[in-house]
Design a protein around this motif. Sequence first.
Motif, PDB file in Angstrom:
ATOM      1  N   SER A 237      13.096 -12.754 -37.991  1.00 26.09           N
ATOM      2  CA  SER A 237      11.674 -12.355 -38.197  1.00 26.09           C
ATOM      3  C   SER A 237      10.850 -13.527 -38.803  1.00 26.09           C
ATOM      4  N   ALA A 238      11.508 -13.993 -39.888  1.00 23.86           N
ATOM      5  CA  ALA A 238      10.727 -14.815 -40.624  1.00 23.86           C
ATOM      6  C   ALA A 238      10.373 -16.039 -39.865  1.00 23.86           C
ATOM      7  N   CYS A 239      11.122 -16.412 -39.050  1.00 24.21           N
ATOM      8  CA  CYS A 239      10.788 -17.619 -38.110  1.00 24.21           C
ATOM      9  C   CYS A 239       9.690 -17.543 -37.304  1.00 24.21           C
ATOM     10  N   SER A 240       9.419 -16.142 -37.102  1.00 25.57           N
ATOM     11  CA  SER A 240       8.081 -15.994 -36.219  1.00 25.57           C
ATOM     12  C   SER A 240       7.114 -15.582 -36.983  1.00 25.57           C
ATOM     13  N   GLY A 241       7.036 -15.946 -38.509  1.00 27.01           N
ATOM     14  CA  GLY A 241       6.196 -15.649 -39.000  1.00 27.01           C
ATOM     15  C   GLY A 241       5.978 -14.030 -39.415  1.00 27.01           C
ATOM     16  N   ASN A 242       6.781 -13.120 -39.147  1.00 27.85           N
ATOM     17  CA  ASN A 242       6.939 -11.723 -39.290  1.00 27.85           C
ATOM     18  C   ASN A 242       7.447 -11.258 -40.431  1.00 27.85           C
ATOM     19  N   PRO A 243       7.158  -9.960 -41.202  1.00 22.62           N
ATOM     20  CA  PRO A 243       7.942  -9.787 -42.378  1.00 22.62           C
ATOM     21  C   PRO A 243       9.437  -9.421 -41.969  1.00 22.62           C
ATOM     22  N   VAL A 244      10.103  -9.743 -43.144  1.00 19.82           N
ATOM     23  CA  VAL A 244      11.620  -9.293 -43.001  1.00 19.82           C
ATOM     24  C   VAL A 244      12.035  -7.718 -43.613  1.00 19.82           C
ATOM     25  N   ALA A 245      12.994  -7.261 -43.079  1.00 23.17           N
ATOM     26  CA  ALA A 245      13.278  -5.816 -43.616  1.00 23.17           C
ATOM     27  C   ALA A 245      14.840  -5.507 -43.387  1.00 23.17           C
ATOM     28  N   PRO A 246      15.224  -4.603 -43.920  1.00 25.68           N
ATOM     29  CA  PRO A 246      16.543  -4.090 -43.545  1.00 25.68           C
ATOM     30  C   PRO A 246      16.654  -3.856 -42.039  1.00 25.68           C
ATOM     31  N   ASP A 247      17.768  -4.194 -41.517  1.00 19.97           N
ATOM     32  CA  ASP A 247      17.924  -4.245 -39.759  1.00 19.97           C
ATOM     33  C   ASP A 247      17.756  -2.857 -39.408  1.00 19.97           C
ATOM     34  N   PHE A 248      17.981  -1.852 -40.006  1.00 28.35           N
ATOM     35  CA  PHE A 248      17.820  -0.393 -39.635  1.00 28.35           C
ATOM     36  C   PHE A 248      16.222  -0.056 -39.434  1.00 28.35           C
ATOM     37  N   ILE A 249      15.620  -0.687 -40.290  1.00 26.32           N
ATOM     38  CA  ILE A 249      14.242  -0.309 -40.418  1.00 26.32           C
ATOM     39  C   ILE A 249      13.515  -1.234 -39.305  1.00 26.32           C
ATOM     40  N   GLY A 250      13.987  -2.429 -39.576  1.00 26.99           N
ATOM     41  CA  GLY A 250      13.384  -3.498 -38.621  1.00 26.99           C
ATOM     42  C   GLY A 250      13.479  -3.014 -37.167  1.00 26.99           C
ATOM     43  N   SER A 251      14.566  -2.493 -36.683  1.00 26.46           N
ATOM     44  CA  SER A 251      14.667  -1.914 -35.202  1.00 26.46           C
ATOM     45  C   SER A 251      13.574  -0.903 -34.884  1.00 26.46           C
ATOM     46  N   ARG A 252      13.524  -0.039 -35.799  1.00 27.49           N
ATOM     47  CA  ARG A 252      12.554   1.232 -35.692  1.00 27.49           C
ATOM     48  C   ARG A 252      11.050   0.435 -35.399  1.00 27.49           C
ATOM     49  N   LEU A 253      10.898  -0.412 -36.546  1.00 24.92           N
ATOM     50  CA  LEU A 253       9.379  -0.932 -36.266  1.00 24.92           C
ATOM     51  C   LEU A 253       9.065  -1.675 -35.415  1.00 24.92           C
ATOM     52  N   PHE A 254      10.003  -2.364 -34.712  1.00 25.85           N
ATOM     53  CA  PHE A 254      10.114  -3.106 -33.470  1.00 25.85           C
ATOM     54  C   PHE A 254       9.400  -2.291 -32.330  1.00 25.85           C
ATOM     55  N   ARG A 255      10.254  -1.139 -32.260  1.00 27.18           N
ATOM     56  CA  ARG A 255       9.783  -0.435 -31.050  1.00 27.18           C
ATOM     57  C   ARG A 255       8.286   0.380 -31.400  1.00 27.18           C
ATOM     58  N   SER A 256       7.992   0.262 -32.703  1.00 25.60           N
ATOM     59  CA  SER A 256       6.693   0.932 -32.977  1.00 25.60           C
ATOM     60  C   SER A 256       5.566  -0.097 -32.581  1.00 25.60           C
ATOM     61  N   PHE A 257       5.888  -1.219 -33.043  1.00 25.05           N
ATOM     62  CA  PHE A 257       4.735  -2.258 -33.041  1.00 25.05           C
ATOM     63  C   PHE A 257       4.961  -3.364 -31.867  1.00 25.05           C
ATOM     64  N   PHE A 258       6.195  -3.349 -31.361  1.00 27.26           N
ATOM     65  CA  PHE A 258       6.053  -4.444 -30.263  1.00 27.26           C
ATOM     66  C   PHE A 258       5.565  -3.534 -28.894  1.00 27.26           C
ATOM     67  N   THR A 259       4.412  -3.655 -28.471  1.00 26.34           N
ATOM     68  CA  THR A 259       3.822  -3.104 -27.381  1.00 26.34           C
ATOM     69  C   THR A 259       3.175  -4.204 -26.669  1.00 26.34           C
ATOM     70  N   LYS A 260       2.897  -3.885 -25.408  1.00 28.44           N
ATOM     71  CA  LYS A 260       2.416  -4.882 -24.241  1.00 28.44           C
ATOM     72  C   LYS A 260       0.884  -5.256 -24.776  1.00 28.44           C
ATOM     73  N   ASP A 261       0.095  -4.358 -25.273  1.00 26.16           N
ATOM     74  CA  ASP A 261      -1.142  -4.725 -25.668  1.00 26.16           C
ATOM     75  C   ASP A 261      -1.224  -5.625 -26.947  1.00 26.16           C
ATOM     76  N   ALA A 262      -0.266  -5.446 -27.874  1.00 25.60           N
ATOM     77  CA  ALA A 262      -0.136  -6.199 -28.977  1.00 25.60           C
ATOM     78  C   ALA A 262       0.103  -7.572 -28.697  1.00 25.60           C
TER      79      ALA A 262
END
Length: 363
Positions: A237-262
């Motif tokens: 994540s940090a290599c793309s300028g995104n926040p780091v997080a525990p993996d179990f949280i990061g995977s949930r956030l990914f599904r929430s914020f990784f949208t077509k419009d975004a």
Amino acid sequence: MARISRRTVVGAGASVAALAAAGYGLWPRMDGYREEVERQRRLLGDDADLRDLVRMATLAANGHNTQPWTFRLAEDVVTILPDFTRRTEVVDPDDHHLFVSLGCAAENLVIAAAAQGRAADVDIWVGAEAQIDIALSPSTAVQGPLYEAIPFRQSTRSVYDGQPVSTEDLQLLEAAAREDGVNLMLFTERADLDAILDFVIAGNTAQMDDPAFVQELQDWLRFSPSRAVEMGDGLFSACSGNPVAPDFIGSRLFRSFFTKDAENEKYRAHINTSAGIAVFVADRDDPEHWIMVGRSFERFSLQATALGIRNAHLNMPVEVLSVRPDFASWLGLPGMRPNLVIRFGRAPALPMSLRRPVEAVLV
């Protein structure tokens, strides 16, 4: 627009050390992540051997940081082999990006060997068992900005500063990319970038609508520094300028914020702040020429790094079969296959990605 088809390597006077300092200054230590990066990303020592050349080769650009390669060492020969267990069959069903990645690794090894005083003779073998044989022989050591840039080259997935790149720097990029059988097309006019943006959005929309694509991408994401260090591959994540997080949280956030419009809005910002876009097109659509594209692009990227110019991939128009023909026609190349779409411009460095240990890629 410019087209390049013959090879040369041109140096530049930028301070790569200054670039490294700037990049490393942006990040915390993150559970040993920075220390591991610094261990991997260093130039060759006086006692360098073939394993050290392999380490330099692994720092090359590659799709999703899958590192789809293995290396076989003989007395004066390094052989690079595809590792099909690390292929990305959704985004890269015919292994195009995989073979481009092998070419990038081969070019790093050739440049590093020259810096060590070893001339390289490269033979590309394709077919049932594709491989790249690099035979080394004693020669005069040649160190220059492309070699010095190897540890600091990165795909910088961020907003750039929107400023143009000088004609002189564009000429250096063109010269570095010269390779028989490969054409480079450079676009810097805003109307051209807007047109390419339309193809990027069309390709990204199609990919975001494909659950298999989204799942494959998520499989290669590393949300925490500890997981990134453990795996030594993938997109941290940090290599793309995104926040780091525990993996179990990061995977949930990914599904929430990784949208077509975004994602489409992100790519609009990325292209609108870029100085230009480079498109690489091989004369033929086969693994040998895909490898040649990789060699050409790696030199382009290293030269850009030496000049303080960032770059990142925007390959959606060449990855999506429904978009690729129209994109090729817009380029004036109907019936051909564009290979890579690369944006470039200036921006601060982001944290560097990790690689697997040399021992893990030797066969």
